[in-house]
Structure formats: C-alpha cells, structure tokens
Design a protein around this motif. Structure first.
Motif, PDB file in Angstrom:
ATOM      1  N   GLU A  12       0.667  -1.443   0.144  1.00 53.77           N
ATOM      2  CA  GLU A  12       0.278   0.383  -0.238  1.00 53.77           C
ATOM      3  C   GLU A  12       0.620   1.151  -0.001  1.00 53.77           C
ATOM      4  O   GLU A  12       0.111   2.769  -0.430  1.00 53.77           O
ATOM      5  N   ARG A  13       2.054   1.379  -0.344  1.00 52.62           N
ATOM      6  CA  ARG A  13       3.147   2.690   0.303  1.00 52.62           C
ATOM      7  C   ARG A  13       2.797   2.992  -1.070  1.00 52.62           C
ATOM      8  O   ARG A  13       3.336   4.002  -1.697  1.00 52.62           O
ATOM      9  N   THR A  14       2.488   1.558  -2.620  1.00 49.66           N
ATOM     10  CA  THR A  14       2.437   2.749  -3.825  1.00 49.66           C
ATOM     11  C   THR A  14       1.165   3.599  -4.119  1.00 49.66           C
ATOM     12  O   THR A  14       1.204   3.770  -4.725  1.00 49.66           O
ATOM     13  N   LEU A  15       0.353   3.556  -3.172  1.00 49.58           N
ATOM     14  CA  LEU A  15      -1.078   4.973  -2.947  1.00 49.58           C
ATOM     15  C   LEU A  15      -0.545   5.802  -2.244  1.00 49.58           C
ATOM     16  O   LEU A  15      -1.800   6.716  -1.900  1.00 49.58           O
ATOM     17  N   GLY A  16       0.630   6.290  -2.272  1.00 51.32           N
ATOM     18  CA  GLY A  16       0.749   7.931  -2.561  1.00 51.32           C
ATOM     19  C   GLY A  16      -0.176   8.577  -3.106  1.00 51.32           C
ATOM     20  O   GLY A  16      -1.152   9.763  -2.516  1.00 51.32           O
ATOM     21  N   GLY A  17      -0.435   8.587  -4.063  1.00 54.02           N
ATOM     22  CA  GLY A  17      -1.770   9.288  -4.841  1.00 54.02           C
ATOM     23  C   GLY A  17      -3.023   9.618  -4.824  1.00 54.02           C
ATOM     24  O   GLY A  17      -3.628  10.027  -5.139  1.00 54.02           O
ATOM     25  N   LEU A  18      -3.199   8.251  -3.867  1.00 57.97           N
ATOM     26  CA  LEU A  18      -4.634   7.962  -2.802  1.00 57.97           C
ATOM     27  C   LEU A  18      -4.875   9.811  -2.895  1.00 57.97           C
ATOM     28  O   LEU A  18      -6.089   9.773  -2.839  1.00 57.97           O
ATOM     29  N   ALA A  19      -4.346  10.113  -2.008  1.00 53.04           N
ATOM     30  CA  ALA A  19      -4.933  11.349  -1.096  1.00 53.04           C
ATOM     31  C   ALA A  19      -5.762  12.757  -2.425  1.00 53.04           C
ATOM     32  O   ALA A  19      -6.414  13.708  -2.595  1.00 53.04           O
ATOM     33  N   ALA A  73     -12.177   6.406   8.474  1.00 52.50           N
ATOM     34  CA  ALA A  73     -11.876   4.947   8.524  1.00 52.50           C
ATOM     35  C   ALA A  73     -11.734   4.341   7.593  1.00 52.50           C
ATOM     36  O   ALA A  73     -11.150   3.149   7.507  1.00 52.50           O
ATOM     37  N   GLY A  74     -12.191   4.842   6.239  1.00 51.12           N
ATOM     38  CA  GLY A  74     -12.734   3.739   5.278  1.00 51.12           C
ATOM     39  C   GLY A  74     -10.909   3.283   4.050  1.00 51.12           C
ATOM     40  O   GLY A  74     -11.496   2.050   4.334  1.00 51.12           O
ATOM     41  N   PHE A  75     -10.658   4.229   4.574  1.00 54.18           N
ATOM     42  CA  PHE A  75      -9.085   3.934   4.180  1.00 54.18           C
ATOM     43  C   PHE A  75      -8.580   2.766   4.320  1.00 54.18           C
ATOM     44  O   PHE A  75      -7.114   2.550   4.271  1.00 54.18           O
ATOM     45  N   ALA A  76      -8.578   2.488   5.879  1.00 56.63           N
ATOM     46  CA  ALA A  76      -8.440   1.461   6.193  1.00 56.63           C
ATOM     47  C   ALA A  76      -8.174   0.231   5.489  1.00 56.63           C
ATOM     48  O   ALA A  76      -8.121  -0.958   5.562  1.00 56.63           O
ATOM     49  N   ALA A  77      -8.734   0.216   4.589  1.00 54.53           N
ATOM     50  CA  ALA A  77      -9.375  -1.095   3.536  1.00 54.53           C
ATOM     51  C   ALA A  77      -7.621  -1.406   2.822  1.00 54.53           C
ATOM     52  O   ALA A  77      -7.490  -1.899   1.834  1.00 54.53           O
ATOM     53  N   GLN A  78      -6.747  -0.767   2.605  1.00 54.61           N
ATOM     54  CA  GLN A  78      -5.706  -0.706   1.970  1.00 54.61           C
ATOM     55  C   GLN A  78      -5.060  -1.426   2.573  1.00 54.61           C
ATOM     56  O   GLN A  78      -3.703  -2.050   2.507  1.00 54.61           O
ATOM     57  N   GLN A  79      -5.175  -1.559   4.190  1.00 54.60           N
ATOM     58  CA  GLN A  79      -4.135  -1.526   5.413  1.00 54.60           C
ATOM     59  C   GLN A  79      -3.568  -3.567   4.928  1.00 54.60           C
ATOM     60  O   GLN A  79      -4.505  -4.411   4.513  1.00 54.60           O
ATOM     61  N   THR A  80      -2.606  -3.988   4.569  1.00 48.01           N
ATOM     62  CA  THR A  80      -2.216  -4.800   4.499  1.00 48.01           C
ATOM     63  C   THR A  80      -1.000  -6.010   5.940  1.00 48.01           C
ATOM     64  O   THR A  80      -0.916  -6.781   5.989  1.00 48.01           O
ATOM     65  N   LEU A  81      -0.427  -4.606   6.820  1.00 41.43           N
ATOM     66  CA  LEU A  81       0.120  -4.725   7.545  1.00 41.43           C
ATOM     67  C   LEU A  81      -0.259  -5.649   8.900  1.00 41.43           C
ATOM     68  O   LEU A  81      -1.535  -5.215   8.844  1.00 41.43           O
ATOM     69  N   THR A  82       0.566  -6.307   9.300  1.00 42.60           N
ATOM     70  CA  THR A  82      -0.084  -6.828  10.732  1.00 42.60           C
ATOM     71  C   THR A  82       0.551  -6.335  12.569  1.00 42.60           C
ATOM     72  O   THR A  82       1.609  -6.455  11.994  1.00 42.60           O
ATOM     73  N   GLY A 138     -10.957   3.844  -9.136  1.00 41.14           N
ATOM     74  CA  GLY A 138      -9.879   3.118  -8.418  1.00 41.14           C
ATOM     75  C   GLY A 138      -9.983   1.896  -8.693  1.00 41.14           C
ATOM     76  O   GLY A 138      -8.342   1.449  -9.118  1.00 41.14           O
ATOM     77  N   LEU A 139     -10.266   1.233  -9.674  1.00 38.96           N
ATOM     78  CA  LEU A 139     -10.127  -0.288 -10.058  1.00 38.96           C
ATOM     79  C   LEU A 139      -9.194  -0.387 -11.039  1.00 38.96           C
ATOM     80  O   LEU A 139      -8.023  -0.686 -10.748  1.00 38.96           O
ATOM     81  N   LEU A 140      -8.936   0.587 -11.457  1.00 37.54           N
ATOM     82  CA  LEU A 140      -8.034   0.805 -12.398  1.00 37.54           C
ATOM     83  C   LEU A 140      -7.045   1.595 -11.858  1.00 37.54           C
ATOM     84  O   LEU A 140      -6.245   0.707 -12.380  1.00 37.54           O
ATOM     85  N   ALA A 141      -7.423   2.173 -12.098  1.00 38.49           N
ATOM     86  CA  ALA A 141      -5.882   2.653 -11.206  1.00 38.49           C
ATOM     87  C   ALA A 141      -5.088   2.011  -9.730  1.00 38.49           C
ATOM     88  O   ALA A 141      -3.490   1.816 -10.452  1.00 38.49           O
ATOM     89  N   ALA A 146     -13.842   0.471  -3.624  1.00 44.81           N
ATOM     90  CA  ALA A 146     -15.300   0.717  -2.996  1.00 44.81           C
ATOM     91  C   ALA A 146     -14.924   1.694  -1.955  1.00 44.81           C
ATOM     92  O   ALA A 146     -16.170   2.583  -1.356  1.00 44.81           O
ATOM     93  N   ALA A 147     -13.971   2.359  -1.169  1.00 47.35           N
ATOM     94  CA  ALA A 147     -14.253   3.326  -0.228  1.00 47.35           C
ATOM     95  C   ALA A 147     -13.847   4.523  -1.134  1.00 47.35           C
ATOM     96  O   ALA A 147     -14.639   5.609  -0.314  1.00 47.35           O
ATOM     97  N   LEU A 148     -13.367   4.512  -1.963  1.00 47.46           N
ATOM     98  CA  LEU A 148     -13.698   6.218  -3.216  1.00 47.46           C
ATOM     99  C   LEU A 148     -14.885   6.320  -3.122  1.00 47.46           C
ATOM    100  O   LEU A 148     -15.435   7.504  -3.513  1.00 47.46           O
ATOM    101  N   ALA A 149     -15.851   4.935  -3.909  1.00 49.19           N
ATOM    102  CA  ALA A 149     -16.422   5.357  -4.399  1.00 49.19           C
ATOM    103  C   ALA A 149     -17.716   5.299  -3.480  1.00 49.19           C
ATOM    104  O   ALA A 149     -18.346   6.547  -3.483  1.00 49.19           O
ATOM    105  N   LEU A 150     -17.222   4.903  -1.589  1.00 49.65           N
ATOM    106  CA  LEU A 150     -18.449   5.476  -0.652  1.00 49.65           C
ATOM    107  C   LEU A 150     -18.074   7.268  -0.558  1.00 49.65           C
ATOM    108  O   LEU A 150     -19.476   7.592   0.106  1.00 49.65           O
ATOM    109  N   ALA A 151     -16.451   7.300  -0.332  1.00 50.49           N
ATOM    110  CA  ALA A 151     -16.504   9.120  -0.285  1.00 50.49           C
ATOM    111  C   ALA A 151     -17.144  10.123  -1.021  1.00 50.49           C
ATOM    112  O   ALA A 151     -17.548  10.739  -0.969  1.00 50.49           O
TER     113      ALA A 151
END
Length: 534
Positions: A300-307, A473-482, A377-380, A416-421
């Motif tokens: 998810e570090r590659t999603l820096g452009g999501l903001a 909170a919805g952007f927790a969707a991108q998290q993979t860390l445990t 969002g799906l394509l990006a 989906a988080a982008l769509a809900l926002a």
C-alpha cells in the motif's frame, strides 16, 4: 415518468461532460504516476547485491538472526536445559555509541530451539525466557504461546537461586515445550506441528535481542522512530540431549549475520562460550515477522497518490450533486423574467417544466457516481500496486508478500472506499445546497483526516481517534500490515497501521454515506421527472 434505465442513462449523459471525465481520468493518473515515481525512486543502499531477505514457511518476510549452539537431532528426541542467568546491554544510537547500559529489552530471547537447519527462514519451534514476558513458546515466526508468566522484570528473569528449566521434545512433526522451576515437576507450555520437518533437524541453545525503539517528537505531537541496538545472553547448565542423530559435537553458528555491523564493535562478540560446566550464548537480532522498521515495504506504500485522487473525486462529486439544483434556480429566474409562473413554483418543482432533483434522480446520480468512481479506483489501484511492487523488488527493496486474495481485497476495497466517499460528498452537496460549503465539509471530514494521519504530524492517540470516528476510517481498506504483540514496532497510523480492521473501517465510511444519502433523499420531493414544454 422516466423509467429507471432512462433515468440512469440521463444522469450518465449528464456526468459525461468533458470536465468531469477529464477530472476522473486525472485522479486515476495521479494514483498511478505518483505511485510509480515512489517505487522508482527507492533503491537499496547495499554495497553490491543485497542479501536476500529471509522468507518464512508461509511465504512472508521474516527476521531470523540469532546465535545458535547446535547439533543434529533425529525424528524422536528431546533437549533439556537449566537456565540460571539472562543479561543484556542496550546501545544508544549515533552519535552516542559509548552510552552502553545494562538491561534487557522486553522481547530479548534466550532458550532452546528445534530448527530445520540453519537457513534463515526455515521452520522452527523454540522455548525461551524473555526480557519481561516470561516463558514463551514461539514457532514459525508468527505464533506465540505464553508460559506460566511467573518470570518478569527487565533486570534478569532468572538467577542461580531461582533457575528455570526448559524442555523441548520432538516426535516426528510434533514439538512440545515444557517448563519447570525445579526440574522435577513439569508444566506443558504448548504443542505445535511443523509440517514437513525432515528426519534430521538442528537442536540447541540460542540467544537474540531485537532493536528497541525510541520515539522522537515530531510535528504537532507526532513521533518518529530511532532504533537502539541491543544484545542478550543466556547462561545454561545441565544440558541433556536425547535422540541425537549423529555422534558429533556441538557447533557454534550464527543464523543470519553475526558480528558484522558497526554496532557490534561496542559489545562483546556474539556466540557461545563454555566455562566451568556452564554455557553462555550471546546474540542479537530477532526471530519473528518482519516489520516496517526492518526496511520492508507494504504494497500500500505505492498508493501515495490516493490522497490527491480523493480530493478530485470529492470536488467532482459535490458539483455533480448540486447540478440539478443550479438548473432549477436558473429555471426559476427564467420564469420570473417571463412571467410564465412564479419563481417559487419553479424552485420548488411544482411548476410544469421545472428542472428539479427528485429522490429518484438523486438516487440515480449516486449510482452513476459510485460506479464511475469505483471503476476509476479499480483501474488505478489495480495497475499501481502490482507494477509498483515489482519495481520496488527490482530496486532491491523487500516488499511484504500478500496472498492473491489479499491483493484483490486491497484493490477492490480501496476502490469501494473512494466510491463511498464520492457518494458521501454527493449527499453533502444535496443537503448543504452550496457547492463551496459542501466541498469544504467533505475535504475537512474525509481528506484532511486521511492525509494528516498518514504522516508523523499528530499524536498517535489523536490520529487513531480520527481514523475511528471520521469517514477517513474507510481507507483502512488498503492496509495489509499486521500487528504482532511479540514484535517491537511503532504501531501507529503514520507507519501504516490503522486502528480498525479493513472491514470495520469500511463499515464506518459506509454508515456515513448511507446515513447522509438517506437524509438527502428524505428532504427531496417524490415528484416524477418533469418534461420540458415544447
């Protein structure tokens, strides 16, 4: 009255205005370009080829570095030891290497281990004393079982007057750990199965100690990490081995690197020393899952452009949501100018020919907007995550492996988080009636919390609170860390750890979007879609 398909087609036609489509394309492009720039700009700093990062039995990145005094063990056997001391040292980071203080970090470890060879990342089961978590049985890096918990305290959990006996037994693929205070009465700590364990494995004494974190103040209460180098040693006697596969003696090895770093110049050498019937094993490192502090990057570090994409989506959504109301106001002005019907009737939608947003029309807008944003969002994310991870690996940067199912979940749930926002912003536009005000509210409640918690600006507690109660909170969707309790790490939003699991964060954002859209729909008339006079 327009049919549902006709209404959706009408709103889709309205959304296809060049400005909106270009904006959505720009949002997708921002995610891809910024993500790939991040991946391309990160390179390993090794002199020459970097050593391969250890991969655990499940395919995940792990830490596997410790001092190991070992010998062969057959398919059935055991090792029993008495541990009479556990000590350690902590070295402060540059420029104060000379500040070496005695002490054990909480997850310093010393004890006995059964391992599939000495290759880093191979399967194992270990029984150990820790700096302040008592007796533990750990296996295959991710798993941790607590013992009796009687031994605590960072100054040394055992002594010659209060020793701790440890025993591991092997029967095929099954390994069982026991502890005892006197070597007579034994309590089982746990039994584990190490699938595929070979007939001959390595068994012996080990010691290791992970780096300890010091948090330095940053921003408005945030924190950055600084690692303190540590070392731990355990003293053993009454070593009894049953079921040795060969008649050879003990071998002193280091799993992973040992005695090669600058930090170790200021400590005694790691390894095993036998004197007067006792064996002292000293080591540094860790055995467990790899974290972000170890240099590994989550995908998810590659999603820096999501903001940036989120900001664009919010603006487009609000303006799309207020389009019908602006049309109605223009119609009312036209009616007042020509005296056809009252401006009030036009604005309210009661006059024939008025452009009014009804419940059906707003619902259609929401469906069209959600679909377009989701596909964007799906394509990006579907492009930048796999391509960015491949570039990082090619640059020598270790990347936390995720399963195919997790990878798909990240892509789909983030879209989906982008769509809900977007739907939430659409509802705000309808409720507040003014585009500038709705954009301001959407940005402050969604984009700002997401951005400010992704960097070490705010205090960890405040950042966690924002990511629990705001739509971000919805952007927790991108998290993979445990988070792993047995791993020392800075578990904070600024390092990629959301306070809610992905499904709970998505539920928070969904609740906001559904509630506000419901309020917006309830304030609109049921009226049918009007047609213009000819």
């Amino acid at each position: 009255m327009l049919s549902t398909n006709e209404l959706l087609q009408r709103e889709w036609t309205g959304f296809r205005r060049p400005g909106r489509l270009i904006a959505m394309a720009a949002a997708a492009l921002a995610v891809v370009v910024l993500g790939l720039l991040y991946a391309s700009g990160n390179h390993a700093s090794c002199d020459g080829p970097c050593p391969a990062e250890p991969i655990g039995p499940d395919g995940s990145l792990v830490n596997d570095q410790f001092s190991f005094l070992h010998r062969d063990l057959g398919a059935d056997g055991s090792i029993t030891v008495r541990m009479t001391s556990m000590t350690g040292t902590i070295t402060y980071p540059p420029p104060h290497h000379d500040q070496i203080v005695p002490g054990l970090v909480p997850w310093a470890k010393a004890g006995i281990i059964i391992k599939d060879g000495v290759r880093p990342g191979s399967s194992y089961a270990a029984l150990m004393l820790t700096g302040s978590h008592g007796v533990r049985m750990q296996y295959d890096y991710r798993h941790d079982i607590a013992g009796s918990g009687e031994s605590t305290g960072s100054g040394g959990p055992v002594s010659a007057g209060a020793p701790r006996w440890l025993r591991l037994t092997r029967s095929g693929d099954t390994v069982t750990g026991y502890e005892s205070a006197d070597g007579t009465r034994w309590a089982k700590v746990g039994t584990v199965r190490l699938t595929g364990l070979p007939a001959t494995v390595q068994v012996g004494l080990f010691a290791t100690s992970p780096g300890d974190l010091t948090l330095r103040a940053a921003g408005l209460g945030g924190a950055t990490e600084q690692v303190r180098w540590t070392q731990a040693g355990g003293t053993f006697d009454h070593v009894a081995l049953r079921g040795a596969a060969t008649a050879g003696g003990w071998t002193d090895d280091g799993v992973g690197e040992r005695n090669r770093t600058d930090w170790e110049k200021y400590h005694k050498a790691s390894g095993a020393v036998e004197k007067d019937g006792t064996i002292t094993v000293t080591g540094t490192g860790d055995i467990g899952p790899a974290g972000t502090e170890d240099g590994a990057r989550p995908v998810e570090r590659t999603l820096g452009g999501l903001a940036l994409a989120l900001l664009v989506v919010l603006v487009v959504a609000v303006r799309f949501g207020t389009t019908g109301r602006r049309d109605a106001e223009r119609d009312a002005e036209h009616a007042a100018e020509h005296g056809v019907e009252s401006a009030a009737e036009y604005a309210s939608g009661t006059a024939s020919g008025a452009s009014v947003v009804t419940r059906r029309r707003l619902a259609a807008k929401a469906l069209v907007l959600a679909a377009v944003t989701f596909v964007t969002g799906l394509l990006a994310t579907g492009i930048v995550i796999p391509v960015g991870a491949t570039i990082l690996k090619g640059n020598g940067i270790p990347v936390h492996a995720v399963s195919a199912l997790t990878g798909v979940r990240v892509v789909v749930a983030t879209a989906a988080a982008l769509a809900l926002a977007a739907v939430l912003a659409l509802a705000l536009g309808s409720l507040l009636r003014r585009a500038w005000l709705a954009i301001l509210v959407a940005v402050l409640t969604i984009a700002v919390p997401y951005v400010v918690t992704s960097v070490p600006l705010l205090g960890d507690d405040l950042a966690r609170w924002l990511l629990r109660v705001t739509p971000a909170a919805g952007f927790a969707a991108q998290q993979t860390l445990t988070e792993f309790p047995q791993v020392v790490a800075h578990y904070a939003p600024s390092t990629g750890y959301f306070p809610l699991p992905w499904w709970a964060g998505t539920a928070v954002l969904c609740a906001y979007a559904v509630t506000l859209l419901g309020l917006a729909l309830s304030r609109l008339p049921h009226g049918e879609e009007p047609t213009r006079r000819r």
